[in-house]
Design a protein around this motif. Structure first.
Motif, PDB file in Angstrom:
ATOM      1  N   UNK A 193       2.835  29.862   6.861  1.00  0.00           N
ATOM      2  CA  UNK A 193       4.019  29.166   6.374  1.00  0.00           C
ATOM      3  C   UNK A 193       3.612  28.493   5.068  1.00  0.00           C
ATOM      4  N   UNK A 194       4.343  28.740   4.000  1.00  0.00           N
ATOM      5  CA  UNK A 194       4.020  28.168   2.703  1.00  0.00           C
ATOM      6  C   UNK A 194       4.932  26.979   2.427  1.00  0.00           C
ATOM      7  N   UNK A 195       4.315  25.863   2.061  1.00  0.00           N
ATOM      8  CA  UNK A 195       5.045  24.641   1.734  1.00  0.00           C
ATOM      9  C   UNK A 195       4.459  24.073   0.452  1.00  0.00           C
ATOM     10  N   UNK A 196       5.144  23.090  -0.107  1.00  0.00           N
ATOM     11  CA  UNK A 196       4.641  22.401  -1.292  1.00  0.00           C
ATOM     12  C   UNK A 196       3.929  21.128  -0.845  1.00  0.00           C
ATOM     13  N   UNK A 197       2.761  20.889  -1.404  1.00  0.00           N
ATOM     14  CA  UNK A 197       2.047  19.636  -1.103  1.00  0.00           C
ATOM     15  C   UNK A 197       2.658  18.561  -1.988  1.00  0.00           C
ATOM     16  N   UNK A 198       3.517  17.746  -1.383  1.00  0.00           N
ATOM     17  CA  UNK A 198       4.240  16.711  -2.105  1.00  0.00           C
ATOM     18  C   UNK A 198       3.314  15.602  -2.585  1.00  0.00           C
ATOM     19  N   UNK A 199       2.331  15.276  -1.764  1.00  0.00           N
ATOM     20  CA  UNK A 199       1.396  14.206  -2.098  1.00  0.00           C
ATOM     21  C   UNK A 199       0.556  13.849  -0.893  1.00  0.00           C
ATOM     22  N   UNK A 200      -0.105  12.712  -0.995  1.00  0.00           N
ATOM     23  CA  UNK A 200      -0.913  12.199   0.108  1.00  0.00           C
ATOM     24  C   UNK A 200      -0.618  10.717   0.284  1.00  0.00           C
ATOM     25  N   UNK A 201      -0.896  10.224   1.472  1.00  0.00           N
ATOM     26  CA  UNK A 201      -0.777   8.793   1.768  1.00  0.00           C
ATOM     27  C   UNK A 201      -1.951   8.410   2.656  1.00  0.00           C
ATOM     28  N   UNK A 202      -2.481   7.237   2.415  1.00  0.00           N
ATOM     29  CA  UNK A 202      -3.618   6.754   3.190  1.00  0.00           C
ATOM     30  C   UNK A 202      -3.139   5.702   4.171  1.00  0.00           C
ATOM     31  N   UNK A 203      -3.370   5.981   5.441  1.00  0.00           N
ATOM     32  CA  UNK A 203      -2.947   5.092   6.519  1.00  0.00           C
ATOM     33  C   UNK A 203      -4.176   4.395   7.095  1.00  0.00           C
ATOM     34  N   UNK A 204      -4.007   3.143   7.472  1.00  0.00           N
ATOM     35  CA  UNK A 204      -5.109   2.360   8.036  1.00  0.00           C
ATOM     36  C   UNK A 204      -5.084   2.506   9.556  1.00  0.00           C
ATOM     37  N   UNK A 205      -5.943   3.370  10.079  1.00  0.00           N
ATOM     38  CA  UNK A 205      -6.047   3.619  11.513  1.00  0.00           C
ATOM     39  C   UNK A 205      -7.047   2.654  12.145  1.00  0.00           C
ATOM     40  N   UNK A 206      -7.050   2.538  13.463  1.00  0.00           N
ATOM     41  CA  UNK A 206      -8.057   1.680  14.104  1.00  0.00           C
ATOM     42  C   UNK A 206      -9.486   2.033  13.699  1.00  0.00           C
ATOM     43  N   UNK A 207      -9.761   3.327  13.447  1.00  0.00           N
ATOM     44  CA  UNK A 207     -11.114   3.748  13.066  1.00  0.00           C
ATOM     45  C   UNK A 207     -11.378   3.615  11.569  1.00  0.00           C
ATOM     46  N   UNK A 208     -10.359   3.249  10.796  1.00  0.00           N
ATOM     47  CA  UNK A 208     -10.512   3.112   9.350  1.00  0.00           C
ATOM     48  C   UNK A 208      -9.453   3.921   8.606  1.00  0.00           C
ATOM     49  N   UNK A 209      -9.497   3.890   7.273  1.00  0.00           N
ATOM     50  CA  UNK A 209      -8.475   4.593   6.489  1.00  0.00           C
ATOM     51  C   UNK A 209      -8.596   6.111   6.624  1.00  0.00           C
ATOM     52  N   UNK A 210      -7.430   6.754   6.619  1.00  0.00           N
ATOM     53  CA  UNK A 210      -7.384   8.215   6.704  1.00  0.00           C
ATOM     54  C   UNK A 210      -6.257   8.709   5.804  1.00  0.00           C
ATOM     55  N   UNK A 211      -6.555   9.705   4.981  1.00  0.00           N
ATOM     56  CA  UNK A 211      -5.575  10.240   4.047  1.00  0.00           C
ATOM     57  C   UNK A 211      -4.930  11.490   4.626  1.00  0.00           C
TER      58      UNK A 211
END
Length: 186
Positions: free
Chosen positions: A72-90
């Motif tokens: 399935x082909x999609x466009x990568x709109x962007x990224x966001x970094x979320x602060x999880x219990x284990x630390x930040x994850x993009x």
């Protein structure tokens, strides 16, 4: 503490999905519909609601694998970094091809519950609304994992469902949103 407004929004989302499935418009086969009493969900938790800036992508085409081996082909709109219990994850955020200004992005993800059988092994999805930040040109994404849902392929054969890319594999157990009923193997 879950606010009353948030609890009502989550309950309404779940009610509409259960009604859709019960009406035979979802992936559950006719034989199973007689016993269908709604999907299984974790309790809402406000700790899994995030609003953060989007680091814009170049809308380049990205090919996602699927459960059927197709792509399935999609466009990568962007990224966001979320602060999880284990630390930040993009996380990568996706939009349909050709949509330069979508109102929401698609976020396929896997987490520790996918590995333990609490949720579908291939992952879950979020449809995350976008908004303009007040007094700036910055785009914000609202990631409410309480609204995480299984793809149709978790409930029946004959569906082609995109798989999360490697960067959307979360190390934490995201115990909110839709879960598999007890005793269901995935």
């Amino acid at each position: 503490m879950v606010s009353q407004a948030h609890a009502e929004a989550v309950a309404e989302f779940r009610r509409r999905k259960d009604e859709h499935f019960a009406a035979g418009r979802g992936p559950i086969g006719a034989a199973a519909l007689a016993d269908f009493r709604g999907l299984s969900y974790y309790a809402p938790d406000p700790a899994w609601v995030f609003t953060m800036p989007v680091q814009p992508g170049d809308l380049a085409e990205m090919t996602l694998g699927t459960n059927t081996g197709e792509t399935r082909t999609m466009a990568r709109f962007g990224v966001a970094t979320v602060e999880l219990p284990s630390g930040p994850h993009t996380l990568s955020l996706f939009a349909p091809l050709g949509e330069e200004k979508p109102v929401r992005v698609f976020v396929p993800f896997r987490d520790a519950t996918s590995r333990t059988g609490e949720t579908y092994g291939a992952g879950r999805y979020l449809d995350a609304p976008l908004a303009q930040a007040p007094d700036s040109d910055e785009t914000l994404v609202h990631l409410d994992f309480n609204m995480a849902y299984h793809p149709y392929c978790a409930y029946g054969d004959g569906w082609t469902c995109p798989l999360p890319p490697a960067e959307n594999m979360l190390p934490d157990a995201v115990q909110v949103g839709e879960k598999l009923p007890s005793g269901v193997a995935n």
